[in-house]
Write an enzyme that holds these catalytic residues in place. Structure first.
Site, mmCIF file in Angstrom:
data_model
loop_
_atom_site.group_PDB
_atom_site.id
_atom_site.type_symbol
_atom_site.label_atom_id
_atom_site.label_comp_id
_atom_site.label_asym_id
_atom_site.label_seq_id
_atom_site.Cartn_x
_atom_site.Cartn_y
_atom_site.Cartn_z
ATOM 1 N N ASP A 317 0.861 -1.201 0.000
ATOM 2 C CA ASP A 317 0.000 0.000 0.000
ATOM 3 C C ASP A 317 0.887 1.236 0.000
ATOM 4 O O ASP A 317 1.878 1.311 0.733
ATOM 5 C CB ASP A 317 -0.891 -0.015 1.245
ATOM 6 N N ILE A 318 0.557 2.213 -0.890
ATOM 7 C CA ILE A 318 1.368 3.449 -0.987
ATOM 8 C C ILE A 318 1.057 4.320 0.231
ATOM 9 O O ILE A 318 -0.123 4.577 0.514
ATOM 10 C CB ILE A 318 1.041 4.190 -2.294
ATOM 11 N N GLU A 360 -4.834 2.268 -4.115
ATOM 12 C CA GLU A 360 -3.378 2.386 -4.168
ATOM 13 C C GLU A 360 -2.737 1.135 -3.588
ATOM 14 O O GLU A 360 -1.576 1.130 -3.172
ATOM 15 C CB GLU A 360 -2.915 3.637 -3.390
#
Lengths: 448, 151
Positions: A317-318, A360
């Site tokens: 996950d960003i 994301e």
């Protein structure tokens, strides 16, 4: 000059009819000749027979008069009538048979001789008291001489009849031989005709039909290059020529259809491939989508179970993606997603699978990879993103791009997909909670 | 008595007939002959000239039937017939017929050695003509079919 099958059949049939009629006519004459010869044989046999009978009757006439002269028995005179009538009957039959000049002359001579002999016989038979009479002896001698002369003449008949019989026999034998020879020739000619007919039928009818049959089968089987090798100057030759032309046209048509078919198939394959890509890929980043991720998860887990091999799942996950979106706009957000997915792809092994899990968040499947190795891979990815992606993106230095990664491994953390995803998610949240830009597995000590 | 007389008459006739059959050539020594023809034939009114012509083969057809002269066997009866009717001997008669047969193709008159056969032949052939002894004719019972022409 062209002679078609129809003309050949007409010519052959006409020739057959002509020779049959010729044979029938010849047979008629031959049979007539044989019958005539048989009749001649019968007549000549009768001629031989009656000349013999004539001689016997003449001898009987002589005996009658001699008998009277020896015995003096007047009853012998009655026998004269009987013998004369018998001789007359035979002579009539002799005369009724048409003969040549020789035969007729002999008949006349015999007849005259018989009259003289009859007269002399009467002379002898009506002599009174003949027994012991010297005149009687003289008459007997005269009668015997005359009778012998007449018998000699009668034997001439016999000789002529025998000669004629021989001639007729020779003629009959000649006729028989000729008939046999002609029959033999006809038989050979008939045999030759049948052989020619069978050769013609085999060469010009049956063989071509077989050729056509074979050609039709081959063309039906798809071999359009097959051609019929018949070059006869008739209807079958024409048919073969047309057939070959048809086969050529069929081949051209087939090649064209095949070419178009291949093009269509290729087109369809491309479309299918495109559809497949569309159904399995994420439209923005080009990596696999959420659905394909789960599909591959199922496949890889099944393989791991079967071969008792490890499997790891990473959830990436960003960090603070919402801030980037708000600050640089959604288009920049999309670029960030693309850059990060490319960076991850570069650092994955060939068999590893990367998919966009949603928003994301990315999911990764690492086959044949245990927890330790998975942590190493995750860490390398985290480092690369931190080091490389920010440089590629035109963002401010304080906005350094990082990711948090949760790791779950089969069979240590879970034996189901949902369990693994849930564990990796849980690890990811813990990494977020621990300050982000971290790789976290289930166990706390694994925090890097 | 009547019966005996009848049976005696019958025996006499029987012996006579047997005697005639056995010794007919002796009986005809007397030379008496009669000419007989078929009662239903064309020769019922024949005269001696015609009989002679028939026997010499000069005339062979009468109306629609063939004329058939017949001879008795070598005997005084035959010689008597030849002499009185034909004015010739048996030898002359035979010579005459020898030439008739071979030159004209005629059939020589048939010869029978029994008068009964002559009578039978004449009964059976309408154109037949023959001769037997007068005694024989007298004792032939069924002479209805033949007609006697005396010379």
């Amino acid at each position: 000059m062209r002679i078609g099958i129809r003309q050949k059949i007409i010519i052959g049939f006409s020739a057959g009819v002509f020779f049959t009629i010729l044979f029938a006519g010849w047979s008629w004459f031959a049979m007539e000749g044989l019958f005539s010869t048989t009749n001649d044989m019968s007549v000549i046999s009768r001629k031989v027979e009656i000349t013999g009978e004539l001689i016997v009757s003449l001898e009987r006439l002589l005996k009658t008069s001699s008998g009277y002269l020896i015995s003096g028995d007047k009853k012998k005179r009655d026998e004269f009538d009987v013998v004369i009538m018998r001789i007359n009957g035979i002579l009539k039959e002799v005369e009724s048979h048409k003969g040549d000049m020789e035969w007729n002359t002999a008949a006349g001579r015999v007849k005259a001789g018989i009259l003289r002999l009859g007269d002399m016989t009467l002379e002898a038979m009506f002599m009174e008291n003949p027994v012991g009479n010297p005149r009687s002896v003289r008459l007997m001698e005269d009668s015997t001489r005359l009778a012998e002369a007449v018998i000699n003449d009668a034997e001439e008949f016999h000789r002529i009849a025998e000669r004629d019989k021989k001639i007729i026999m020779e003629r009959a034998t000649g006729r028989m031989n000729k008939t046999r020879m002609v029959l033999y020739l006809y038989f050979m000619a008939g045999l030759g005709f049948l052989l020619l007919l069978s050769f013609y039928l085999r060469s010009y009818i049956i063989k071509p039909i077989s050729e056509f049959h074979k050609a039709v089968e081959m063309i039906a089987g798809g071999d359009f290059s097959h051609r019929i090798e018949i070059k006869t100057n008739d209807e079958i030759g024409d048919l073969a020529k047309r057939f070959n032309e048809m086969a050529g046209a069929l081949k051209a048509f087939y090649v064209e259809v095949e070419r178009k078919g291949v093009e269509k198939v290729q087109e369809l394959v491309g479309i299918n491939k495109m559809l497949e890509e569309l159904s399995t890929r994420d439209g923005l980043t080009g990596i696999y989508n959420h659905r394909f991720f789960y599909k591959r998860c199922d496949e890889e887990l099944m393989r791991a179970e079967r071969y008792k091999r490890p499997l790891s799942l990473l959830m990436v996950d960003i960090d603070d993606f919402k801030i980037y979106n708000d600050k640089y706009g959604h288009q920049k957000g999309d670029t960030i997603l693309k850059v990060i997915s490319e960076c991850i792809l570069k650092n994955l092994r060939k068999n590893d699978v990367l998919a966009r899990y949603g928003g994301e968040e990315f999911g990764m499947i690492l086959p044949e990879t245990g927890r330790e190795m998975a942590l190493t891979v995750a860490e390398r990815i985290r480092e690369k993103i931190e080091e490389e992606c920010s440089k590629e993106l035109d963002i401010e230095p304080e906005d350094r791009l990082t990711v948090s990664i949760g790791v779950a491994s089969y069979p240590l953390d879970s034996t189901t997909i949902n369990g693994l995803v849930k564990t990796a998610d849980s690890a990811l949240y813990r990494a977020k909670g621990a300050g982000k830009n971290k790789v976290v597995s289930v166990e706390p000590q694994s925090l890097v | 008595m009547t019966c005996l007389r009848h049976s005696g008459h019958f025996i006499f006739r029987l012996i006579l007939i047997v005697f005639i059959f056995l010794f007919q050539s002796l009986i005809v020594e007397a030379g008496e002959f009669v000419i007989i023809v078929n009662k239903n034939g064309p020769l019922v009114n024949a005269d001696m000239k015609l009989i002679k012509e028939i026997y010499l083969g000069e005339k062979t057809m009468g109306d629609t039937v063939k004329l058939l002269p017949v001879n008795f066997t070598e005997s005084p009866l035959r010689d008597s017939f030849f002499k009185e009717t034909l004015s010739m001997t048996a030898k002359d008669f035979k010579r005459h017929w020898l030439f008739k047969v071979f030159q004209e193709g005629l059939q020589m008159p048939q010869t029978f050695d029994s008068m009964a056969l002559i009578v039978k032949f004449i009964k059976e052939n309408k154109g037949a003509v023959g001769y037997v002894t007068a005694q024989y004719v007298a004792y032939v019972k069924d002479s209805e079919d033949i007609l006697v022409i005396r010379p």
